[in-house]
Write a protein that holds these residues in place. Structure first.
Motif, mmCIF file in Angstrom:
data_model
loop_
_atom_site.group_PDB
_atom_site.id
_atom_site.type_symbol
_atom_site.label_atom_id
_atom_site.label_comp_id
_atom_site.label_asym_id
_atom_site.label_seq_id
_atom_site.Cartn_x
_atom_site.Cartn_y
_atom_site.Cartn_z
ATOM 1 N N VAL A 37 0.885 -1.179 0.000
ATOM 2 C CA VAL A 37 0.000 0.000 0.000
ATOM 3 C C VAL A 37 0.912 1.214 0.000
ATOM 4 N N SER A 39 1.399 5.532 -0.301
ATOM 5 C CA SER A 39 0.755 6.838 -0.146
ATOM 6 C C SER A 39 1.756 7.967 -0.299
ATOM 7 N N ILE A 47 -2.693 3.975 5.570
ATOM 8 C CA ILE A 47 -1.349 3.436 5.821
ATOM 9 C C ILE A 47 -1.316 2.727 7.174
ATOM 10 N N ALA A 50 -3.238 -0.573 6.887
ATOM 11 C CA ALA A 50 -2.506 -1.613 6.163
ATOM 12 C C ALA A 50 -1.389 -2.186 7.037
ATOM 13 N N LYS A 51 -0.659 -1.302 7.714
ATOM 14 C CA LYS A 51 0.417 -1.749 8.619
ATOM 15 C C LYS A 51 -0.129 -2.711 9.657
ATOM 16 N N THR A 57 3.951 -1.311 3.508
ATOM 17 C CA THR A 57 3.544 0.048 3.135
ATOM 18 C C THR A 57 4.771 0.834 2.707
#
Ligand code: GAR
Length: 201
Positions: A37, A39, A47, A50-51, A57
């Motif tokens: 992911v 950004s 973010i 996802a982490k 990330t």
């Protein structure tokens, strides 16, 4: 299995819908997996989510590049490289990409946009649909080409605009449709199927 990089700039609710479809209980037959992911915003809510899910990330802040889009994109490519994505899904990614980058990913990068394209490319799509008196509104997933919000259309989901709708209610109603449309399109696209997906909400 295709490896998918998901790009976002904000809350990432579309990214979450895509990841949940790829990794949830019905994932056995899914032709893709999230590999990273990405950004441009360090603080993007997506973010952190996802982490927490153990998905790799990467963040490249666009601001130090001060308008040098080519240098920004070189940094993006360098950040992506170790994750070896096959496909990119733009999911609320709010930076314009140059033709160099879109050409490099031609046929391998898709975007979701909150209007029934070709109507209302760019920003403020919900207010523009209201101002035009549109009875139908919705969202579109399309292949990304050099022109903004303009590539071949892969899927659309539409709803009826009510007389009580505001830009805010439309944004929320359309976002719910986005969460159905984007995973449905990615499943087909990752399998090499570019036939049109149509949903009504
Ligand atoms: C979504 O409505 C998406 O369609 C839109 O931003 C929102 C992101 O929400 N994208 C664009 O306007 C692209 N120009 P999310 O971060 O919760 O997925």
């Amino acid at each position: 299995t295709k490896r998918v990089a998901i790009f976002l700039s904000g809350g990432g609710s579309n990214m979450r819908a895509l990841v949940e479809d790829m990794t949830g209980t019905a994932q056995e037959d899914h032709p893709a997996r999230p590999c990273v992911v990405f950004s441009n915003q360090v603080e993007a809510g997506g973010i952190a989510w996802a982490k927490a899910r153990g998905i790799p990330t990467e963040v490249v802040d666009h601001r130090p590049f001060a308008g040098d889009r080519a240098a920004f994109e070189q940094a993006i490519s360098a950040a992506l490289a170790p994750h070896a994505p096959d496909l990119i899904c733009l999911a609320g990614f709010m930076r314009k990409l140059t033709g160099d980058f879109t050409d490099q990913w031609a046929g391998r990068m898709i975007n979701i946009h909150p209007s029934l394209l070709p109507k209302y490319k760019g920003l403020h799509t919900h207010q523009r649909a209201l101002d035009a008196g549109d009875r139908a509104h919705g969202c579109t997933v399309h292949e990304v080409t050099a022109a903004l919000d303009d590539g071949p259309i892969l899927g659309q989901a539409s709803l009826q605009v009510g007389c009580e709708d505001t830009a805010e209610t439309l944004a929320a109603r359309v976002l719910k449709l986005e969460h159905q449309l984007y995973p449905a399109v990615l499943r087909r696209f990752a399998a090499g199927d570019r036939s049109l997906v149509q949903l009504n909400g």
